[in-house]
Design a protein around this motif. Structure first.
Motif: not given
Length: 177
Positions: A55-65, A70-73, A89-94
């Protein structure tokens, strides 16, 4: 969890749209660097230890840009923290093929559970850093590399078009070589 990490989580949860936060409207000054790293395999680390709460990874990923530098925030209305990303930053699993309204679509599921349709707004591209495996462009400058299983499934669904392996999603064709 450190104070910085807790503060970002607390700020993010205030009246938050968890599906599509308006990151494009948030432009706080840089708060600094935070010891968060996303490894090439999509694992998130904080201070050298994996973040084990999905849940924390999902939350942080939703705040990522990713910004023009070229840096990520990680961005909230009040804070902006720079993090490190090794590859994507992300992986397509399916990857799933489906018919919708008489159109053939490819739907990508990310390691965060989010789904995105491969289309002109979210196109596939080939990543030379990992042997031309496909990745997909996402909103906010983000990208997601296909996992081995998703890549093999995508390649298996390819059609020969003008002597090149390609896949179709909606009205778009994407070369795989």
């Amino acid at each position: 969890m450190t104070d910085k990490l807790a503060a970002i989580e607390q700020q993010a949860r205030k009246g938050r749209n968890f599906d599509t936060p308006p990151l494009h409207l948030w432009h706080p000054p840089l708060s600094g660097d935070i010891d968060i790293r996303i490894a090439a395999d999509g694992t998130w680390y904080h201070e050298g230890r994996p973040i084990v709460r999905p849940a924390l990874v999902r939350l942080f990923a939703s705040l990522l840009r990713r910004e023009a530098d070229g840096d990520y925030y990680l961005v909230t209305p009040a804070e902006k923290w720079r993090i490190q990303v090794e590859l994507h930053p992300l992986v397509v699993t399916e990857i799933d093929a489906e018919e919708e309204g008489g159109r053939h679509l490819l739907r990508a599921r990310l390691n965060t559970g989010r789904e995105v349709v491969i289309d002109a707004a979210h196109p596939l591209f080939l990543e030379p850093a990992v042997g031309e495996v496909a990745a997909v462009r996402l909103d906010h400058g983000l990208t997601a590399i296909l996992s081995r299983a998703a890549w093999y499934r995508l390649v298996d669904s390819a059609e020969d078009v003008d002597g090149r392996a390609q896949v179709r999603s909606g009205d778009e064709w994407f070369p795989l070589q």
